[in-house]
Design a protein around this motif. Structure first.
Motif, PDB file in Angstrom:
ATOM      1  N   GLN A 140       0.724  -1.267   0.005  1.00  9.65           N
ATOM      2  CA  GLN A 140       0.081   0.139   0.160  1.00  9.65           C
ATOM      3  C   GLN A 140       0.735   1.076   0.024  1.00  9.65           C
ATOM      4  O   GLN A 140       0.737   2.015  -0.663  1.00  9.65           O
ATOM      5  N   ALA A 141       1.775   1.222   0.883  1.00 10.00           N
ATOM      6  CA  ALA A 141       2.946   2.437   0.890  1.00 10.00           C
ATOM      7  C   ALA A 141       3.584   2.409  -0.372  1.00 10.00           C
ATOM      8  O   ALA A 141       3.933   3.610  -0.715  1.00 10.00           O
ATOM      9  N   ALA A 143       2.845   1.390  -3.237  1.00 13.39           N
ATOM     10  CA  ALA A 143       2.020   1.812  -4.457  1.00 13.39           C
ATOM     11  C   ALA A 143       1.934   3.599  -4.255  1.00 13.39           C
ATOM     12  O   ALA A 143       1.896   3.968  -5.573  1.00 13.39           O
ATOM     13  N   GLY A 144       1.915   4.026  -3.122  1.00 14.82           N
ATOM     14  CA  GLY A 144       1.610   5.575  -2.981  1.00 14.82           C
ATOM     15  C   GLY A 144       2.940   6.126  -3.475  1.00 14.82           C
ATOM     16  O   GLY A 144       2.695   7.309  -4.056  1.00 14.82           O
ATOM     17  N   PHE A 149       3.412  10.070  -4.601  1.00 21.38           N
ATOM     18  CA  PHE A 149       3.165  10.769  -3.175  1.00 21.38           C
ATOM     19  C   PHE A 149       4.506  11.156  -2.371  1.00 21.38           C
ATOM     20  O   PHE A 149       5.473  10.195  -2.398  1.00 21.38           O
ATOM     21  N   GLN A 153       1.705  12.535   1.991  1.00 19.01           N
ATOM     22  CA  GLN A 153       0.455  12.542   1.153  1.00 19.01           C
ATOM     23  C   GLN A 153       0.238  11.300   1.481  1.00 19.01           C
ATOM     24  O   GLN A 153      -1.102  10.761   1.267  1.00 19.01           O
ATOM     25  N   ASN A 154       1.309  10.163   1.375  1.00 23.24           N
ATOM     26  CA  ASN A 154       0.799   8.791   1.410  1.00 23.24           C
ATOM     27  C   ASN A 154       0.320   8.278   2.882  1.00 23.24           C
ATOM     28  O   ASN A 154      -0.681   7.857   2.626  1.00 23.24           O
ATOM     29  N   TYR A 155       0.460   9.018   4.096  1.00 20.41           N
ATOM     30  CA  TYR A 155       0.001   8.805   4.996  1.00 20.41           C
ATOM     31  C   TYR A 155      -1.555   9.438   5.006  1.00 20.41           C
ATOM     32  O   TYR A 155      -2.463   8.893   5.477  1.00 20.41           O
ATOM     33  N   TYR A 157      -3.437  10.103   2.347  1.00 25.18           N
ATOM     34  CA  TYR A 157      -4.531   9.600   1.206  1.00 25.18           C
ATOM     35  C   TYR A 157      -4.569   7.965   1.215  1.00 25.18           C
ATOM     36  O   TYR A 157      -5.611   7.362   0.709  1.00 25.18           O
ATOM     37  N   VAL A 158      -3.539   7.350   1.786  1.00 25.02           N
ATOM     38  CA  VAL A 158      -3.300   5.835   1.583  1.00 25.02           C
ATOM     39  C   VAL A 158      -3.570   5.028   2.915  1.00 25.02           C
ATOM     40  O   VAL A 158      -4.458   4.258   2.929  1.00 25.02           O
ATOM     41  N   LEU A 159      -2.554   5.478   3.695  1.00 29.57           N
ATOM     42  CA  LEU A 159      -2.385   4.676   5.154  1.00 29.57           C
ATOM     43  C   LEU A 159      -3.484   5.059   6.072  1.00 29.57           C
ATOM     44  O   LEU A 159      -4.108   4.240   6.616  1.00 29.57           O
ATOM     45  N   GLN A 162      -7.239   3.927   5.605  1.00 28.85           N
ATOM     46  CA  GLN A 162      -7.482   2.363   5.696  1.00 28.85           C
ATOM     47  C   GLN A 162      -7.177   1.875   7.112  1.00 28.85           C
ATOM     48  O   GLN A 162      -7.816   1.168   7.719  1.00 28.85           O
TER      49      GLN A 162
END
Length: 246
Positions: A140-141, A143-144, A149, A153-155, A157-159, A162
Motif C-alpha cells: 500500500q505504501a 504503491a503510493g 506521493f 501525502q501517503n499517510y 491519502y493511503v495509509l 485504511q
C-alpha cells in the motif's frame, strides 16, 4: 433495617427555588459530556500524530512517540489529573498563571480534567494507530510512493484512511472508556454526573435509588455510543477487511 424506598426522589424539590433533583443529574450529565468529548478530541488528535510518528522511518520520531506512550500509559489517571489541576498551574508563566487563577473553580477543574484525561487516552490511541498502520500490506505504501506521493501525502491519502477503518472496533471501546473515565474528574472538583449523584445521595439518603438511576444513565449512554460506532463501522468497512463481505 428499616429503609424507606423512594423511587420518586428525583422529582423532589432540592430546597433551592423550584429546582428538583433530576435537574442536578442533568447538569452533571452535561459536564460529563463536556469533559468526555473534549478529552476525546485531544486524545484523537495527539494519539493520531504520535501514532504516525511511531511508524515513520525516523529514529527521533519513534523515540518521542514511544517515550510518550511509556510515560502516560504507566502513570495512573488520577495522578495525572492531580498534576494538571494542582501542579501544572504553579509552573505557568506569570501572565498565564494570573489568567488561570482568574477563572472560576469549575472552569479550571474542567480544563484540567479534559487535558489530563485526553493525554492519558492519547497514549492508548497512539498504539492503536501504530498497530493499524503496521497491519496494512507494505505494498500500500509502496504503491503510493510509486504514484509520486510524498510521505505526508501517503499517510493522508493511503495509509491513515485504511488504518482508521481497521482500528475502528477497538477505538469504539476507547471512546466508551473515555466517558467512563471522565467520572474521575469529580475528584478534582468537576460537578459531573458522579459528583452530583454523591451530593443528591447525601441530601436525600436514598442511596440505592440515586445510584440506580445514575447506573442506568451510564448504561444507556454507552450503549448509544456503541450503537453509533457499530453503525459507522458497517458503513465504512472495506471488503475483505474488518469483517467486510468479499
Amino acid at each position: 433495617m428499616n429503609y424507606t424506598w423512594n423511587w420518586g426522589v428525583l422529582w423532589q424539590s432540592t430546597g433551592i427555588g423550584t429546582e428538583v433533583y433530576w435537574q442536578w443529574l442533568l447538569v452533571g450529565f452535561g459536564w460529563l459530556l463536556v469533559v468526555g468529548f473534549s478529552a476525546w478530541v485531544i486524545a484523537l488528535v495527539v494519539g493520531s500524530v504520535l501514532g504516525v510518528m511511531r511508524t515513520l522511518p525516523n529514529k527521533m520520531a519513534n523515540t518521542i512517540g514511544a517515550t510518550y506512550v511509556n510515560i502516560f500509559r504507566n502513570i495512573p489517571l488520577l495522578v495525572q489529573l492531580f498534576f494538571w489541576f494542582y501542579v501544572f498551574p504553579t509552573l505557568m508563566p506569570v501572565a498565564l498563571k494570573d489568567w488561570w487563577f482568574s477563572l472560576s473553580f469549575n472552569a479550571t477543574a474542567v480544563i484540567s480534567a479534559s487535558i489530563g484525561l485526553g493525554l492519558f487516552t492519547a497514549a492508548r490511541i497512539t498504539e492503536q494507530v501504530r498497530t493499524g498502520i503496521e497491519s496494512l500490506p507494505k505494498g500500500q505504501a509502496n504503491a503510493g510512493y510509486a504514484l509520486g506521493f510524498t510521505t505526508a501525502q501517503n499517510y493522508r491519502y493511503v495509509l491513515l484512511p485504511q488504518a482508521f477503518r481497521v482500528i475502528l472496533p477497538p477505538m469504539s471501546s476507547e471512546l466508551t472508556n473515555c466517558f467512563k473515565n471522565a467520572s474521575v474528574a469529580s475528584l478534582v472538583g468537576v460537578a459531573e454526573l458522579i459528583s452530583q449523584t454523591k451530593t443528591i445521595s447525601e441530601y436525600t439518603q436514598n442511596n440505592f435509588e440515586i445510584y440506580t438511576f445514575t447506573t442506568i444513565i451510564y448504561l444507556l449512554f454507552n450503549l448509544a455510543l456503541i450503537f453509533g460506532m457499530n453503525t459507522l463501522e458497517k458503513k465504512i468497512r472495506i471488503k475483505g477487511q474488518i469483517g467486510g463481505a468479499v
